[in-house]
Motif scaffolding. Structure first.
Motif, PDB file in Angstrom:
ATOM      1  N   THR A  34      21.998 -12.912   8.189  1.00 39.06           N
ATOM      2  CA  THR A  34      20.874 -13.312   7.344  1.00 39.06           C
ATOM      3  C   THR A  34      19.728 -12.338   7.551  1.00 39.06           C
ATOM      4  O   THR A  34      19.630 -11.687   8.598  1.00 39.06           O
ATOM      5  N   ILE A  35      18.878 -12.237   6.562  1.00 42.31           N
ATOM      6  CA  ILE A  35      17.706 -11.369   6.666  1.00 42.31           C
ATOM      7  C   ILE A  35      16.635 -12.117   7.443  1.00 42.31           C
ATOM      8  O   ILE A  35      16.207 -13.195   7.044  1.00 42.31           O
ATOM      9  N   PRO A  36      16.205 -11.590   8.582  1.00 41.63           N
ATOM     10  CA  PRO A  36      15.215 -12.307   9.395  1.00 41.63           C
ATOM     11  C   PRO A  36      13.846 -12.338   8.711  1.00 41.63           C
ATOM     12  O   PRO A  36      13.484 -11.399   7.999  1.00 41.63           O
ATOM     13  N   PRO A  37      13.092 -13.417   8.906  1.00 41.13           N
ATOM     14  CA  PRO A  37      11.730 -13.463   8.359  1.00 41.13           C
ATOM     15  C   PRO A  37      10.913 -12.285   8.880  1.00 41.13           C
ATOM     16  O   PRO A  37      10.953 -11.968  10.067  1.00 41.13           O
ATOM     17  N   ARG A  38      10.201 -11.628   7.972  1.00 41.02           N
ATOM     18  CA  ARG A  38       9.370 -10.475   8.314  1.00 41.02           C
ATOM     19  C   ARG A  38      10.183  -9.390   9.028  1.00 41.02           C
ATOM     20  O   ARG A  38       9.682  -8.673   9.891  1.00 41.02           O
ATOM     21  N   GLY A  39      11.474  -9.317   8.686  1.00 37.19           N
ATOM     22  CA  GLY A  39      12.347  -8.303   9.254  1.00 37.19           C
ATOM     23  C   GLY A  39      13.114  -7.597   8.161  1.00 37.19           C
ATOM     24  O   GLY A  39      12.709  -7.591   6.994  1.00 37.19           O
ATOM     25  N   ALA A  40      14.243  -7.007   8.534  1.00 40.04           N
ATOM     26  CA  ALA A  40      15.042  -6.255   7.565  1.00 40.04           C
ATOM     27  C   ALA A  40      16.467  -6.097   8.075  1.00 40.04           C
ATOM     28  O   ALA A  40      16.735  -6.214   9.273  1.00 40.04           O
ATOM     29  N   LEU A  41      17.371  -5.834   7.148  1.00 38.88           N
ATOM     30  CA  LEU A  41      18.735  -5.426   7.467  1.00 38.88           C
ATOM     31  C   LEU A  41      18.937  -4.000   6.966  1.00 38.88           C
ATOM     32  O   LEU A  41      18.405  -3.628   5.910  1.00 38.88           O
ATOM     33  N   VAL A  42      19.715  -3.229   7.713  1.00 36.94           N
ATOM     34  CA  VAL A  42      19.976  -1.833   7.362  1.00 36.94           C
ATOM     35  C   VAL A  42      21.482  -1.624   7.299  1.00 36.94           C
ATOM     36  O   VAL A  42      22.213  -2.049   8.202  1.00 36.94           O
ATOM     37  N   VAL A 269      30.607  10.619  10.874  1.00 41.36           N
ATOM     38  CA  VAL A 269      29.293  10.023  10.663  1.00 41.36           C
ATOM     39  C   VAL A 269      29.312   8.614  11.241  1.00 41.36           C
ATOM     40  O   VAL A 269      30.288   7.883  11.067  1.00 41.36           O
ATOM     41  N   ALA A 270      28.243   8.242  11.924  1.00 38.34           N
ATOM     42  CA  ALA A 270      28.119   6.877  12.437  1.00 38.34           C
ATOM     43  C   ALA A 270      27.529   5.985  11.357  1.00 38.34           C
ATOM     44  O   ALA A 270      26.490   6.303  10.773  1.00 38.34           O
ATOM     45  N   ALA A 271      28.217   4.875  11.072  1.00 39.83           N
ATOM     46  CA  ALA A 271      27.811   3.942  10.021  1.00 39.83           C
ATOM     47  C   ALA A 271      27.445   2.609  10.675  1.00 39.83           C
ATOM     48  O   ALA A 271      28.329   1.897  11.139  1.00 39.83           O
ATOM     49  N   PRO A 272      26.152   2.244  10.716  1.00 39.39           N
ATOM     50  CA  PRO A 272      25.760   1.033  11.422  1.00 39.39           C
ATOM     51  C   PRO A 272      25.378  -0.123  10.492  1.00 39.39           C
ATOM     52  O   PRO A 272      25.020   0.065   9.329  1.00 39.39           O
ATOM     53  N   LEU A 273      25.446  -1.307  11.055  1.00 36.93           N
ATOM     54  CA  LEU A 273      24.776  -2.485  10.505  1.00 36.93           C
ATOM     55  C   LEU A 273      23.684  -2.834  11.504  1.00 36.93           C
ATOM     56  O   LEU A 273      23.963  -3.058  12.689  1.00 36.93           O
ATOM     57  N   ILE A 274      22.437  -2.855  11.038  1.00 34.60           N
ATOM     58  CA  ILE A 274      21.271  -2.997  11.916  1.00 34.60           C
ATOM     59  C   ILE A 274      20.417  -4.165  11.456  1.00 34.60           C
ATOM     60  O   ILE A 274      20.230  -4.378  10.247  1.00 34.60           O
ATOM     61  N   ARG A 275      19.882  -4.883  12.417  1.00 31.41           N
ATOM     62  CA  ARG A 275      18.896  -5.935  12.120  1.00 31.41           C
ATOM     63  C   ARG A 275      17.585  -5.600  12.822  1.00 31.41           C
ATOM     64  O   ARG A 275      17.583  -5.249  14.003  1.00 31.41           O
ATOM     65  N   LEU A 276      16.490  -5.686  12.086  1.00 28.83           N
ATOM     66  CA  LEU A 276      15.161  -5.500  12.663  1.00 28.83           C
ATOM     67  C   LEU A 276      14.401  -6.807  12.532  1.00 28.83           C
ATOM     68  O   LEU A 276      14.341  -7.387  11.447  1.00 28.83           O
ATOM     69  N   ARG A 277      13.794  -7.234  13.630  1.00 31.84           N
ATOM     70  CA  ARG A 277      13.005  -8.480  13.597  1.00 31.84           C
ATOM     71  C   ARG A 277      11.987  -8.488  14.742  1.00 31.84           C
ATOM     72  O   ARG A 277      12.100  -7.733  15.664  1.00 31.84           O
TER      73      ARG A 277
END
Length: 277
Positions: A34-42, A269-277
Motif C-alpha cells: 500500500t502507499i503509505p500516508p505522506r510517503g511513496a512507492l518506487v 541493472v538492479a530493479a527495486p521495489l521501494i517504500r518511502l515513509r
C-alpha cells in the motif's frame, strides 16, 4: 547504447509480445503493498518479463487506494535525440545549456516525447483498474531534469508540491547499472548470479535512500554518479517532497541486459521495489 526512442520501442515491443495475458500474469504475481500516508512507492522500468510484478505491485496499490489521480515521477533519460548535444553540454556543466533545460517537464511536453520510463506502469495501471471495474486514476506524469544538488530551487517544483499534497505519489528508478555494458572497471565487476551480488545491490540502493532521507544532496549526487543511478533527478525531488522520509528496499531483482546491449557479461541493472515513509 540505445537512445530513448529506441528504448521506448523496445519496451513497447515487449508489452506486445507479452500480450494481455502476460501483463495480467505480472499483476497476479505482484506483492501486496500500500502507499503509505505522506510517503511513496518506487518501481523499476526494467524488462517486464523479469521485474514486471514489482511495477504491477505499485499499479495495484494505486488502484487499491481509491485515488482518482496519482503523481508519477518519471526518469527523463535525455530528452529528444535531436537535443542530445545540448543535454551533453548541460551535464558537462555548461551554464547556458543547463539553465535552458533544467526544470520539471510534464508528460505530453515535446521534450518528453521519446521517454519511456512511465510507459509500463501506465499500461499495468490501466489493466489493474479494468480488473477492478473502475476508471483508471489520472496519471500526472512529471519528469524532473538536471536537479543537481539543490532541489529546492528547481523550476516547476512548486507544482509538484501542490500535486503531492493532494494525491498519492509514485516514482520510478533503476538505481544501479553494473558491468561491462555500463563501464564498470574490470576489477569491480560482479556476476549477476555470483553469491552476494543481490545483497550488495540492495545495500547500494539503501545507501542512496539513506542519503536522500538525510537531505545530503551532494553525497547522493556523488553516489548516484558512481553507481550509474538514474535516480539522480527523481531521488532528490522525492526527498524534498517527503521531507526526511526513510526509504526501504522491499525487493530487488538483477535484470540481465548483456544481450539487449550486445555487451559481454556481466551487464545488469538492479530493479527495486521501494517504500518511502
Amino acid at each position: 547504447m540505445k537512445n530513448a526512442a529506441q528504448w521506448k520501442k523496445f519496451y513497447e515491443d515487449e508489452r506486445a509480445t507479452l500480450g494481455p495475458e502476460g501483463l495480467a500474469a505480472r499483476l497476479d504475481r505482484a506483492t501486496d503493498v500500500t502507499i503509505p500516508p505522506r510517503g511513496a512507492l518506487v518501481f523499476p522500468h526494467t524488462r517486464l518479463a523479469v521485474s514486471g510484478d514489482l511495477t504491477a505491485a505499485v499499479a495495484l496499490a494505486v488502484v487499491g487506494s481509491g485515488a482518482r489521480e496519482v503523481l508519477a515521477l518519471g526518469v527523463l533519460h535525455g530528452g529528444l535525440q535531436a537535443e542530445v548535444a545540448q543535454v551533453a553540454r548541460a551535464r558537462a556543466g555548461d551554464a547556458a545549456a543547463r539553465s535552458a533545460l533544467r526544470g520539471v517537464y510534464a508528460a505530453g511536453d515535446p521534450f518528453c516525447a521519446e521517454e519511456f520510463s512511465l510507459d509500463n506502469f501506465e499500461a499495468l495501471l490501466a489493466l489493474a483498474a479494468a480488473r477492478q471495474g473502475v476508471v483508471p486514476p489520472r496519471v500526472h506524469g512529471r519528469y524532473p531534469f538536471l536537479v543537481g544538488e539543490s532541489p529546492a530551487d528547481l523550476p516547476g517544483l512548486r507544482e509538484l508540491e501542490d500535486l503531492a499534497a493532494r494525491m498519492p505519489v509514485v516514482a520510478t528508478t533503476d538505481p544501479l547499472h553494473h558491468g561491462v555494458g555500463y563501464g564498470t572497471p574490470e576489477g569491480q565487476r560482479r556476476g549477476m548470479f555470483e553469491e552476494g551480488s543481490a545483497p550488495w545491490a540492495r545495500a547500494c540502493i539503501q545507501r542512496q535512500l539513506d542519503l536522500l532521507s538525510q537531505g545530503d544532496w551532494a553525497g547522493f549526487a556523488q553516489l548516484a554518479a558512481q553507481e550509474r543511478s538514474d535516480f539522480r533527478d527523481v531521488g532528490p525531488v522525492l526527498g524534498h517532497l517527503l521531507r526526511g522520509a526513510k526509504g526501504e528496499v522491499l525487493d530487488v531483482r538483477l535484470v540481465d541486459y548483456a544481450g539487449v546491449l550486445g555487451a559481454a557479461e556481466p551487464t545488469w541493472v538492479a530493479a527495486p521495489l521501494i517504500r518511502l515513509r
